[in-house]
Scaffold this active site. Structure first.
Site, PDB file in Angstrom:
ATOM      1  N   ASP A 114       0.792  -1.233   0.000  1.00 34.33           N
ATOM      2  CA  ASP A 114       0.000   0.000   0.000  1.00 34.33           C
ATOM      3  C   ASP A 114       0.819   1.275   0.000  1.00 34.33           C
ATOM      4  OD1 ASP A 114      -2.639  -1.038  -0.100  1.00 34.33           O
ATOM      5  OD2 ASP A 114      -2.366  -1.765   1.947  1.00 34.33           O
ATOM      6  N   ASP A 179      -6.996  -4.599  -5.615  1.00 29.58           N
ATOM      7  CA  ASP A 179      -6.676  -3.243  -5.162  1.00 29.58           C
ATOM      8  C   ASP A 179      -5.266  -2.816  -5.569  1.00 29.58           C
ATOM      9  OD1 ASP A 179      -8.188  -5.003  -3.543  1.00 29.58           O
ATOM     10  OD2 ASP A 179      -8.281  -3.609  -1.887  1.00 29.58           O
TER      11      ASP A 179
HETATM   12  N1  GLY Z   1      -7.447  -1.855  -0.101  1.00 28.76           N
HETATM   13  C1  GLY Z   1      -8.362  -2.242   0.883  1.00 28.76           C
HETATM   14  C2  GLY Z   1      -9.739  -1.799   0.671  1.00 28.76           C
HETATM   15  O1  GLY Z   1     -10.120  -1.318  -0.356  1.00 28.76           O
HETATM   16  O2  GLY Z   1     -10.499  -1.952   1.603  1.00 28.76           O
END
Ligand code: GLY
Length: 411
Positions: A114, A179
């Site tokens: 992330d 994601d």
């Molecule tokens: N990347 C985690 C979410 O979208 O909750």
């Protein structure tokens, strides 16, 4: 003084747009949201400055925060940059600068994927709006850290470290989530400013692998693919935050539309454009998308043929919550995709505008002084953990503001 300058700007906008009623009302809608955001974020900024933590959501009526370690830290400074971009008020620039620079040590964070969200949404916006060279080096180091999670045998960046599957049956050793497409923008940026194509190469490999394994034939998406690092094969295709392994978690689908649109922008490769279009079409034509265009947290909740994995607590919910954050991400993505999609562009723009109209209505836009200082209501974070269900969430606000700015500049 600040308020006066902002209101003056708002009136000017409406006047400039007075040649066209439709544009005028859209610009007025954008001004209304930013006006609300000025009030709300003044509250949020005071709270964050006291805590020196990153606002995230609310629980039992209280504002919740995350520390620098967590994946959502960059959305707060990013939203502050969008406030500055719209209002041109130095108050927001100062706040955005302070909160961006508070994330500096994350440039070395290799604990999860992330870092793209954390650093590109904060420092990336900071560099875009200030062209301050010192931010470049931090972004390049962040890209280097993200690349450490790439395995050439798999051909993808590892999202999370070892993690038990939701049903507890397996330990996923190489989980990659849809994601993760969002983190690639940092890599494309690093290649552009350094001239070193290594970052871009990794981003393209990751996007290709995602096309290969995360997408079903109808271009809906799996949330998680767990890879075998010896063979490079996909071992498991499942969900973590969706309703069922075979369902479509709406925020994941929105991440995909956004990520593939951005990857097409950065590569010019039509395979990525085609994927973005097909994923967008699956979303906007879904029979379970409600008429206000704000989706439920998953398209397949409680439907025949979709079975929640063991340990998924969403089955305890007595109603089906929506996810306004998924809608905000999708609106922003569709506004960009509309520029590349030829004859389909007008449809994507129209749906994006319908989403933004819904989010700007009193059904989703918080009244000043409520919602713990956030702008949007009715987002859902992780229904399977009954966490942040039907709540404000920082990333919902971030993509909503981004979409409004894209709409305003018609980009
Ligand atoms: N990347 C985690 C979410 O979208 O909750």
């Amino acid at each position: 003084m600040i308020k006066k300058a902002f209101i003056t700007g708002t009136i000017a906008l409406i006047t400039i747009c007075s040649f066209g009623q439709k544009i005028n009302s859209r610009q007025a809608q954008i001004a209304t949201v930013f006006n609300t955001a000025v009030q709300q974020y003044s509250i949020l900024l005071d709270s964050a400055n006291v805590q020196m933590k990153y606002p995230r959501s609310s629980k039992n009526g209280y504002l919740t925060y995350v520390t620098i370690e967590e994946w959502t830290g960059g959305f707060w400074p990013g939203a502050l940059w969008y406030m500055y971009e719209y209002t041109q008020d130095p108050k927001w620039k100062d706040a955005a600068t302070k909160w961006t620079e508070s994330l500096e040590s994350n440039q070395f964070n290799t604990k999860h994927h992330d870092i793209g969200f954390m650093m590109y949404n904060s420092y990336g916006n900071a560099y875009r709006l200030t062209k301050n060279d010192k931010y470049k080096a931090i972004l390049v180091q962040s890209a280097k850290s993200l690349c450490k999670r790439y395995n050439d045998k798999v051909g993808a960046i590892k999202s999370w470290n070892d993690k038990p599957s939701l049903d507890g049956k397996d330990t996923m050793r190489y989980p990659v989530i849809i994601d993760n497409m969002m983190n690639l923008e940092l890599l494309f940026f690093a290649s552009k400013i350094t001239g070193d194509t290594t970052y871009k190469h990794i981003a393209i490999k990751h996007a290709e692998k995602t096309m290969q394994n995360h997408l079903r034939p109808d271009f809906s998406s799996y949330h998680v693919i767990n890879y075998d690092t010896i063979t490079g094969k996909a071992l498991h295709k499942e969900t973590n935050q969706g309703f069922a392994h075979n369902s479509t978690w709406t925020r994941g689908q929105a991440w995909g539309v956004y990520g593939f649109t951005m990857t097409y922008r950065e590569t010019g490769d039509k395979r990525f454009l085609n994927t973005a279009i097909k994923m967008a079409d699956f979303f906007i034509n879904n029979k379970n998308l409600s008429s206000d265009k704000i989706p439920n947290w998953d398209f397949n909740v409680n439907q025949a043929g979709y079975h929640p994995p063991a340990n998924a607590q969403a089955i305890n919910l007595t109603y089906v919550p929506k996810d306004a954050s998924a809608a905000a991400i999708l609106a922003s993505a569709l506004l960009e995709l509309s520029q590349y999609a030829g004859t389909k562009g007008a449809t994507y723009k129209s749906i994006a505008n319908q989403i933004l109209a819904s989010l700007s209505s009193e059904a989703y836009l918080a009244k000043t002084g409520t919602n713990n200082g956030f702008i949007l209501m009715h987002c859902t974070g992780n229904a399977n953990r009954l966490s942040e269900v039907d709540k404000p969430i920082m990333y919902g606000d971030y993509y909503f503001l981004e979409a409004l700015l894209r709409d305003q500049s018609n980009k």
